[in-house]
Design an enzyme around this catalytic site. Structure first.
Site, PDB file in Angstrom:
ATOM      1  N   SER B 319       0.838  -1.200   0.000  1.00  0.00           N
ATOM      2  CA  SER B 319       0.000   0.000   0.000  1.00  0.00           C
ATOM      3  C   SER B 319       0.879   1.259   0.000  1.00  0.00           C
ATOM      4  CB  SER B 319      -0.908  -0.013   1.224  1.00  0.00           C
ATOM      5  OG  SER B 319      -1.384   1.263   1.501  1.00  0.00           O
ATOM      6  N   TRP B 322       2.193   1.717  -3.395  1.00  0.00           N
ATOM      7  CA  TRP B 322       1.120   2.190  -4.285  1.00  0.00           C
ATOM      8  C   TRP B 322       1.094   3.718  -4.304  1.00  0.00           C
ATOM      9  CZ3 TRP B 322      -3.062   5.395  -3.491  1.00  0.00           C
ATOM     10  CH2 TRP B 322      -4.015   5.427  -4.494  1.00  0.00           C
ATOM     11  N   HIS B 323       1.352   4.311  -3.119  1.00  0.00           N
ATOM     12  CA  HIS B 323       1.261   5.762  -3.032  1.00  0.00           C
ATOM     13  C   HIS B 323       2.356   6.465  -3.812  1.00  0.00           C
ATOM     14  CE1 HIS B 323      -1.621   4.942   0.145  1.00  0.00           C
ATOM     15  NE2 HIS B 323      -2.049   6.160  -0.055  1.00  0.00           N
ATOM     16  N   GLY B 324       3.518   5.884  -3.865  1.00  0.00           N
ATOM     17  CA  GLY B 324       4.577   6.565  -4.590  1.00  0.00           C
ATOM     18  C   GLY B 324       5.804   5.697  -4.724  1.00  0.00           C
ATOM     19  N   PHE B 486      -0.520  10.147  -7.375  1.00  0.00           N
ATOM     20  CA  PHE B 486      -0.512   8.698  -7.156  1.00  0.00           C
ATOM     21  C   PHE B 486      -1.321   8.009  -8.238  1.00  0.00           C
ATOM     22  CE2 PHE B 486      -0.444  10.376  -2.630  1.00  0.00           C
ATOM     23  CZ  PHE B 486       0.916  10.548  -2.668  1.00  0.00           C
TER      24      PHE B 486
END
Lengths: 316, 486
Positions: B319, B322-324, B486
């Site tokens: 996760s 996923w954000h960056g 994102f």
């Protein structure tokens, strides 16, 4: 749907009336720093009306803080007006403002800050909007885009002016005000800033402005605007020069300056560059609060140096 | 196109007018055209990526539907996964991967040097990729019948209110809605408009105002003292909440005006009394996505303890990524994963503490303490989320350790340069927001409460809300939404 549209119209209408009331009831703060535009405009108009050749200094606050117009006047024998006030007005605004003023024998010194070379178009920005409250004449100097762009600009500017008036009023009620260096009264008769020059340097060099421009070249718009002005000046027998501002050593990027200068040399037409940016890198202690705002000592040093660099050009 | 742009102010009413003026059967055409235009106003050519994803997933799901044997459906699932994750990897993660490979290569003199990809990250790529992936996975698992209408499926992938920053919708929830015939409903439209107004308030009045201060603090974290950095991080906590939940409110509200109900994405997360609850309140559409498509397939909590903890931790690590594409985000995810595991591990001890001290009987006090503790744990993690580099994050955290009263001078200077009026407006508007949150936590529906007011009062609320945005919104520095990256 009609019911909703009517009700929505009423709510938005009330909001519009309230905004209009704010615009009408709360006067522009004519003691604000940007209100100095009125005085500068009055001086250039008066010099223009006199019919005598004049020297016009153009740029952001680096010129307002950093050039001693009296010394320039003594050195070259031309009456001087310092039009500079804030880089946030953008380069296009500054050039538009002087576009109708070149006359035979005039000298225009343009001191662009680095950021202005990359983003010169005056189509948005808080300083532009704020200036319009105290100097509505400035509407003619902002970027004149198509009808949609003008609508967008006017809507945003109106909202910003409403906000400014409310914030100024709230600030006054709460006893808050801008620092002494940033009021209309700081400008002398030439348009130079004199008040803060008695203050000590408090520059901390913690801004990152120059870093963001690394690797960029001056924009097409900057070249187009500058060349257009140079052409206009040459057509009436006036001279225009580009002069690099003084900058704090902590923020000078020699490579950016070198590449920029080389590029300008190739693309500018009809306007000469007076100085070498590397020669105008001063110790941080000669700056008041930003990398472009010199102290009293910094201003004298920069003015003397500019006079020295300019003399061979004006002696021709 | 940003929700908080002049363009959207013209675009949205026009779309709404056409939407209700058109016969039902043509609405999908309007929505698709509007959604593609919305996306192309950012960068025209990247619409091709959305079209590619749409076509591949439409094809893959269509083929899977005709195959009873799950094993034989698998190649089509792989086709969808490879295409979507391949695009995501190429545009978002390749350069991160390359930097790390090259760094390892340099370290061990392996002479492997991968080239840098000079591509711009397509806005919202992680959002629409996850949305469309959930569709093919659901079809593969037999939970969903594939959509036969390519146009409607394309609208599902690109629906403009939630295209670039969610909520990440699931096909079983959103797809059927595109076949419904929504009529103009005054009350529903009013509810949508109120939600949009609330979202704009959070975004342009609070988030964009705080952004000025937060950017200054995090541009040079070594310049500020501990107290300045701490206040900057508190400000960031509210900035990111108002930015992202504001976006979600505008998205949900604008979809609701047309009749579509998007899922709730935020439920006052800073009122959570555990990290677990925080994730039931923060970016709900993403956390439930990870729960359903990563955590549960890994085995979830139906495993031995260490495996359960491992599943949780790995889910949050992914996760974070996923954000960056940066280690700061990975560590942010790891902190949350670690805190969740720690929460499970210490649950019985904490219970014993509350019971042993007798404080457990004071329910409100216990909850207050837990909310404050959880908020500060989240704050520590935000440092990694916001900092440009791991080094900057460490500087900020170290500065917290050196908190002292002498830092008041630096804090005072930094707030002065921000503008004391701005500080007061920020505090006041956050106060208004948290006041509303407190009422909502008590079970009050603001929508019902406002619509139940006598007309003069109700209209005063509408005018006051709009005036707050006009008078204190940030318009000249049009702030992009943080989650767009994102």
């Amino acid at each position: 749907m009609i019911k909703l549209l009517i009700r929505l119209g009423v709510v938005l209408g009330v909001v519009a009336v309230l905004c209009l009331a704010i615009l009408k009831v709360i006067p522009a703060n004519q003691q604000a720093y940007l209100a100095g535009l009125n005085d500068k405009q009055a001086r250039i108009d008066s010099l223009q009306a006199s019919g005598q050749p004049k020297m016009v200094l153009v740029g952001g606050s680096n010129v307002a803080f950093g050039i001693h117009s009296g010394m320039m006047e003594d050195a070259f024998g031309l009456p001087v007006v310092n039009m500079a006030i804030h880089a946030g007005l953008r380069y296009e605004y500054m050039i538009n403002q002087i576009m109708d003023y070149p006359s035979q024998g005039d000298v225009f010194l343009i001191f662009p800050e680095y950021s202005q070379m990359y983003d010169p178009i005056s189509d948005a920005g808080p300083i532009i909007y704020q200036s319009l409250d105290v100097f509505p004449q400035g509407f003619q100097y902002v970027h004149q885009g198509n009808a949609y762009q003008q609508l967008k600009f006017r809507a945003t500017a109106t909202a910003e002016i409403v906000q400014l008036k409310v914030k100024t009023t709230l600030g006054k009620l709460a006893g808050m005000s801008a620092g002494n260096a940033y009021k209309r009264k700081v400008f002398d008769r030439y348009g130079d800033i004199w008040t803060p020059l008695t203050l000590e340097s408090r520059y901390k060099a913690d801004d990152k402005h120059m870093d963001r421009n690394a690797g960029k070249l001056p924009s097409e718009d900057f070249i187009r605007i500058t060349n257009a002005f140079a052409e206009k000046a040459a057509a009436v027998g006036a001279e225009a020069y580009l002069v690099y501002p003084a900058i704090a050593e902590a923020k000078f990027d020699a490579e950016v300056a070198r590449v920029t200068r080389e590029d300008l040399r190739n693309r500018l037409q009809g306007i000469e560059m007076v100085n070498n940016p590397a020669d105008y890198v001063y110790p941080n202690t000669l700056f008041f609060d930003t990398k472009y705002h010199t102290t009293q000592d910094g201003r004298v040093r920069r003015t003397e140096q500019t006079i020295g660099d300019l003399r061979p050009f004006l002696a021709r | 196109m940003l929700f908080n742009s002049f363009e959207f102010l013209l675009f949205f009413p026009l779309v709404i007018f056409l939407y209700f003026a058109l016969p039902y059967k043509y609405r999908w055409v309007l929505l698709l055209a509007a959604s593609y235009y919305f996306y192309m106003s950012w960068k025209v050519e990247y619409i091709l990526l959305i079209i590619l994803s749409t076509l591949i997933d439409y094809f893959a799901a269509g083929r899977m539907a005709g195959i009873a044997d799950k094993k034989r459906r698998r190649p089509y699932l792989y086709l969808s996964l490879l295409t979507n994750l391949g695009i995501l990897f190429g545009f978002k993660y390749f350069n991160f991967f390359r930097d790390n490979v090259n760094a390892v290569s340099d370290q061990f003199n392996l002479f492997v040097q991968l080239p840098e990809l000079q591509v711009l990250l397509p806005v919202g790529i992680s959002f629409y990729t996850f949305q469309t992936l959930s569709y093919t996975i659901d079809v593969y698992n037999g939970k969903l019948k594939p959509e036969r209408h390519l146009g409607i499926f394309a609208v599902y992938v690109s629906f403009f209110p939630q295209l670039v920053a969610g909520p990440i919708e699931r096909a079983p929830h959103l797809l059927p809605q595109f076949r419904q015939h929504f009529q103009f409903d005054y009350n529903r439209v009013r509810e949508g408009l109120m939600l949009m107004l609330w979202g704009f308030f959070k975004k342009v009045v609070i988030a964009d105002r705080l952004a000025d201060y937060v950017n200054k603090v995090y541009e040079a974290p070594d310049a500020g003292e501990g107290l300045t950095n701490l206040v900057g991080t508190y400000a960031f906590a509210f900035q990111i909440y108002c930015d992202f939940s504001g976006y979600s409110d505008i998205a949900i509200g604008s979809a609701l005006i047309m009749g579509y109900r998007l899922m709730m994405n935020f439920r006052r997360p800073y009122f959570a009394d555990s990290i677990r609850e925080f994730w039931q309140r923060w970016h709900i559409s993403l956390s439930t996505w990870f729960r359903d498509y990563v955590y549960i397939p890994l085995g979830g909590n139906r495993a031995v303890k260490w495996r359960w903890w491992y599943n949780l931790f790995i889910t949050f690590l992914i996760s974070g990524l996923w954000h960056g594409a940066a280690w700061t985000f990975v560590i942010w995810g790891a902190i949350h994963g670690g805190l969740l595991v720690l929460g499970i591990w210490t649950a019985s001890w904490r219970k014993a503490f509350w019971n042993g001290t007798g404080l457990g009987k004071l329910g409100a006090l216990r909850r207050l303490v837990e909310v404050v503790v959880v908020f500060h744990l989240v704050i520590v993690a935000w440092v990694f989320f916001r900092a440009e580099t791991l080094g900057d994050a460490m500087v900020v955290l170290k500065s917290f350790a050196g908190l002292s009263p002498s830092g008041m001078k630096g804090l005072s200077q930094s707030l002065q340069s921000f503008g004391m009026l701005e500080v007061l407006v920020a505090i006041g508007t956050i106060g208004i927001m948290e006041g509303v949150h407190l009422l909502q936590e008590g079970g009050m529906s603001m929508h019902k409460r406002i619509t139940g007011l006598p007309m003069p009062l109700r209209w005063s609320v509408y005018v006051a809300g709009t005036m707050l945005i006009v008078l204190f919104g940030k318009f000249s520095t049009q702030g992009e939404f943080i989650y767009f990256q994102f």
